[in-house]
Structures are given as structure tokens and as C-alpha cells.
Design a protein around this motif. Structure first.
Motif, PDB file in Angstrom:
ATOM      1  N   CYS A   1       0.842  -1.198   0.000  1.00 44.70           N
ATOM      2  CA  CYS A   1       0.000   0.000   0.000  1.00 44.70           C
ATOM      3  C   CYS A   1       0.877   1.248   0.000  1.00 44.70           C
ATOM      4  CB  CYS A   1      -0.905   0.033   1.230  1.00 44.70           C
ATOM      5  SG  CYS A   1      -2.072  -1.336   1.359  1.00 44.70           S
ATOM      6  N   SER A   2       0.360   2.315  -0.555  1.00 43.48           N
ATOM      7  CA  SER A   2       1.086   3.586  -0.562  1.00 43.48           C
ATOM      8  C   SER A   2       0.093   4.737  -0.453  1.00 43.48           C
ATOM      9  CB  SER A   2       1.928   3.732  -1.830  1.00 43.48           C
ATOM     10  OG  SER A   2       1.112   3.671  -2.987  1.00 43.48           O
ATOM     11  N   ARG A   3       0.545   5.836   0.150  1.00 47.82           N
ATOM     12  CA  ARG A   3      -0.288   7.014   0.311  1.00 47.82           C
ATOM     13  C   ARG A   3      -0.324   7.803  -0.978  1.00 47.82           C
ATOM     14  NH1 ARG A   3      -0.367   9.170   5.517  1.00 47.82           N
ATOM     15  NH2 ARG A   3      -1.373  10.998   4.593  1.00 47.82           N
TER      16      ARG A   3
ATOM     17  N   SER B   1      -4.890  12.137  -0.060  1.00 48.84           N
ATOM     18  CA  SER B   1      -5.657  11.811   1.143  1.00 48.84           C
ATOM     19  C   SER B   1      -6.259  10.408   1.088  1.00 48.84           C
ATOM     20  CB  SER B   1      -6.785  12.839   1.326  1.00 48.84           C
ATOM     21  OG  SER B   1      -7.644  12.830   0.193  1.00 48.84           O
ATOM     22  N   SER B   2      -5.666   9.541   0.310  1.00 52.62           N
ATOM     23  CA  SER B   2      -6.161   8.157   0.229  1.00 52.62           C
ATOM     24  C   SER B   2      -4.990   7.178   0.315  1.00 52.62           C
ATOM     25  CB  SER B   2      -6.944   7.929  -1.062  1.00 52.62           C
ATOM     26  OG  SER B   2      -6.090   8.038  -2.184  1.00 52.62           O
ATOM     27  N   LEU B   3      -5.353   5.947   0.585  1.00 55.16           N
ATOM     28  CA  LEU B   3      -4.365   4.870   0.661  1.00 55.16           C
ATOM     29  C   LEU B   3      -4.675   3.887  -0.459  1.00 55.16           C
ATOM     30  CD1 LEU B   3      -2.002   3.922   2.539  1.00 55.16           C
ATOM     31  CD2 LEU B   3      -3.681   2.448   3.675  1.00 55.16           C
TER      32      LEU B   3
ATOM     33  N   SER C   1      -8.758   1.193  -2.890  1.00 57.91           N
ATOM     34  CA  SER C   1      -8.344   2.470  -2.306  1.00 57.91           C
ATOM     35  C   SER C   1      -9.203   2.782  -1.095  1.00 57.91           C
ATOM     36  CB  SER C   1      -8.471   3.607  -3.336  1.00 57.91           C
ATOM     37  OG  SER C   1      -7.544   3.433  -4.386  1.00 57.91           O
TER      38      SER C   1
ATOM     39  N   CYS D   1      -8.030   8.357   3.592  1.00 58.93           N
ATOM     40  CA  CYS D   1      -7.082   8.474   4.704  1.00 58.93           C
ATOM     41  C   CYS D   1      -6.845   9.957   4.958  1.00 58.93           C
ATOM     42  CB  CYS D   1      -5.782   7.749   4.353  1.00 58.93           C
ATOM     43  SG  CYS D   1      -4.611   7.579   5.714  1.00 58.93           S
ATOM     44  N   THR D   2      -7.856  10.644   5.519  1.00 54.91           N
ATOM     45  CA  THR D   2      -7.787  12.093   5.730  1.00 54.91           C
ATOM     46  C   THR D   2      -7.406  12.400   7.165  1.00 54.91           C
ATOM     47  OG1 THR D   2     -10.155  12.148   6.237  1.00 54.91           O
ATOM     48  CG2 THR D   2      -9.505  12.531   3.944  1.00 54.91           C
TER      49      THR D   2
ATOM     50  N   ASP E   1      -1.172   2.326   8.443  1.00 55.12           N
ATOM     51  CA  ASP E   1      -0.671   3.666   8.082  1.00 55.12           C
ATOM     52  C   ASP E   1      -1.320   4.680   8.979  1.00 55.12           C
ATOM     53  OD1 ASP E   1       0.688   5.680   6.638  1.00 55.12           O
ATOM     54  OD2 ASP E   1       0.506   4.481   4.802  1.00 55.12           O
TER      55      ASP E   1
ATOM     56  N   CYS F   1      -3.047   8.424   9.096  1.00 58.74           N
ATOM     57  CA  CYS F   1      -3.667   9.476   8.288  1.00 58.74           C
ATOM     58  C   CYS F   1      -3.600  10.789   9.062  1.00 58.74           C
ATOM     59  CB  CYS F   1      -5.122   9.135   8.008  1.00 58.74           C
ATOM     60  SG  CYS F   1      -5.336   7.596   7.103  1.00 58.74           S
TER      61      CYS F   1
END
Length: 254
Positions: free
Chosen positions: A166-168, A171-173, A214, A217-218, A250, A252
């Protein structure tokens, strides 16, 4: 006047001539001529044996471990009792009649085995074969006291392996899963857990999807606040066996 001998005296006189006239021989003398219980069975079993037990093939697929093989007995046995174990636990047994091989004077037969619920990884399959004789009246003499002929095989249940990355992205993963091993095609399965900055937790349930997914991730309201997101991924192969669960977490709002 004539004297009449008492019965006990008469028996003593005739004891060497006619034992039955005095009620027969003592029980211990009769018992000496009787065959002790189990002697006949033991004598028969001493003549019987299983000379060979073999495997034609065995494997595990989709959680079902199955195989087949052969057995051969001595001339005094026309059948065999086979007991099957997986990882030391008895799973089934079979009483089998053989076919006479006149060329070598022995009885031969085949066995088969199948058991579901085999988990991922390596397993030990074990067979014990005992001699058995079935007479014309259908009476069985099974010699479980004899030393059995044995067979041991290692069997592997292949299972799928899942990996997750996974990667940022803003504002989402963005997450991508992959799978190998087992039996394709695979069904990707996803689950998400959010641990909020206020100490509460929200955990979802497993749901199927594609190999990519997706998640939002805010950042929470405060600058020093953050939420932690956890992503879980696994696959189910075409036989219904699940893979391991891979994991990514992760933060956020950082």
C-alpha cells in the motif's frame, strides 16, 4: 449273611476298571484335554501375515487427502484389515478380501483412502495392514495382535500465499494485493480497521473485491490528531482454501 459293600468302597475297587460308574474323572483331569480359549485363534494367526503394502499414488488437493495402493498376504490369509492415519490420528479402516494369485500362491488386493479437512502444509499419512481370513461361512479371523505391515508417506497440501503493498496518494491509501500457489483463480478478500484519535475503533467485515483497492485516509480536525488505518488482505483459491492474511497499517494526518 451276605455283606453289602458301600458305594464308596465299590467305587474304590472299580476305579481302575470303570471310571464312569463312579461319576467320571475329576474336573482337573478332563480340563487337561480341553483346548484353552484363544489357542485355536492364536495358532491360525501365527500362520498369517501381510507381506506387502504399497501406495500407487497419494496427494492432497482442495483440502481432500486421497490415495490408493495395494496389499499382499501370505497363503494362510485371504484378506487384510487396513487402518489409515493422518498425522497420527486414525481416520478410517477397511476390511478387504483379496484375489488369489495362483502363480505365486498368495492373495492380493487394493485399498483406497479419502479424507477432507486437510490444512495447509505437510502431513504424514500412515497405513497399518493386518492379516485376515474369511472362511466359507463368512466368519472373519482378524489378527490385530500380529505385527502389521506398515507404510508412511509425507503429503503436502498446497495453499495460496497472499501479499499486500500500500502507498499514500494524497488523502487516500492505494493498495494492491497479489497471490500465488494453491489453485487459481483467486477471490481477493479485504478488511479495514480504523483506530480514531479519540480512542474509538471501527472494524469492518471481510468483503470480496479486485486485487486493487483504495481507502480514504484524511487528517482529523486538529493538527496534532491522527487516525490509524489498518488494511488486511487474503485470497480464497478455486478449491475454497484460504491463504495467509497480509497486513498494512498507516497513519492518516501526518
Amino acid at each position: 449273611m451276605r455283606r453289602i459293600l458301600k458305594r464308596s468302597s465299590l467305587c474304590a475297587v472299580l476305579s481302575g476298571l470303570l471310571l464312569t460308574a463312579c461319576g467320571g474323572a475329576p474336573e482337573d483331569e478332563m480340563g487337561a484335554f480341553e483346548e484353552p480359549t484363544g489357542t485355536r485363534e492364536s495358532a491360525m494367526c501365527s500362520l498369517m501375515s501381510v507381506s506387502q503394502v504399497g501406495v500407487s499414488g497419494i496427494s492432497s488437493y482442495g483440502g481432500v487427502l486421497a490415495g490408493a495402493g495395494t496389499w499382499t498376504t501370505s497363503t494362510s490369509a485371504n484378506g487384510a484389515l487396513l487402518v489409515f492415519y493422518v498425522d497420527g490420528v486414525e481416520r478410517s479402516r477397511q476390511e478387504l478380501s483379496g484375489t488369489y494369485d495362483s502363480a505365486v500362491g498368495v492373495y492380493r488386493g487394493t485399498w483406497s483412502f479419502s479424507a477432507s479437512g486437510t490444512t495447509c502444509g505437510s502431513h504424514t499419512f500412515h497405513v497399518k495392514a493386518y492379516p485376515m481370513n474369511v472362511d466359507s461361512a463368512g466368519q472373519k479371523e482378524t489378527c490385530t495382535g500380529n505385527t502389521p505391515q506398515t507404510l508412511t508417506q509425507t503429503v503436502a497440501q498446497a495453499c495460496p500465499t497472499a501479499t499486500l503493498s500500500c502507498s499514500r496518494v494524497s488523502s487516500s491509501l492505494s493498495c494492491t494485493g497479489s497471490a500465488s500457489g494453491g489453485a487459481s483463480p483467486y477471490t481477493p478478500m479485504w478488511k479495514r480497521t480504523i483506530r480514531y484519535s479519540n480512542g474509538t475503533t471501527s472494524t469492518g467485515t471481510w468483503s470480496s473485491g479486485t486485487l486493487t483497492k483504495s481507502y480514504g485516509c484524511t487528517q482529523p480536525g486538529g493538527k496534532r490528531e491522527f487516525n490509524r488505518i489498518e488494511i488486511y488482505f487474503k485470497v480464497v483459491d478455486s478449491t475454497g482454501i484460504e491463504s495467509n492474511v497480509d497486513f498494512h497499517d498507516d497513519i492518516c494526518g501526518v
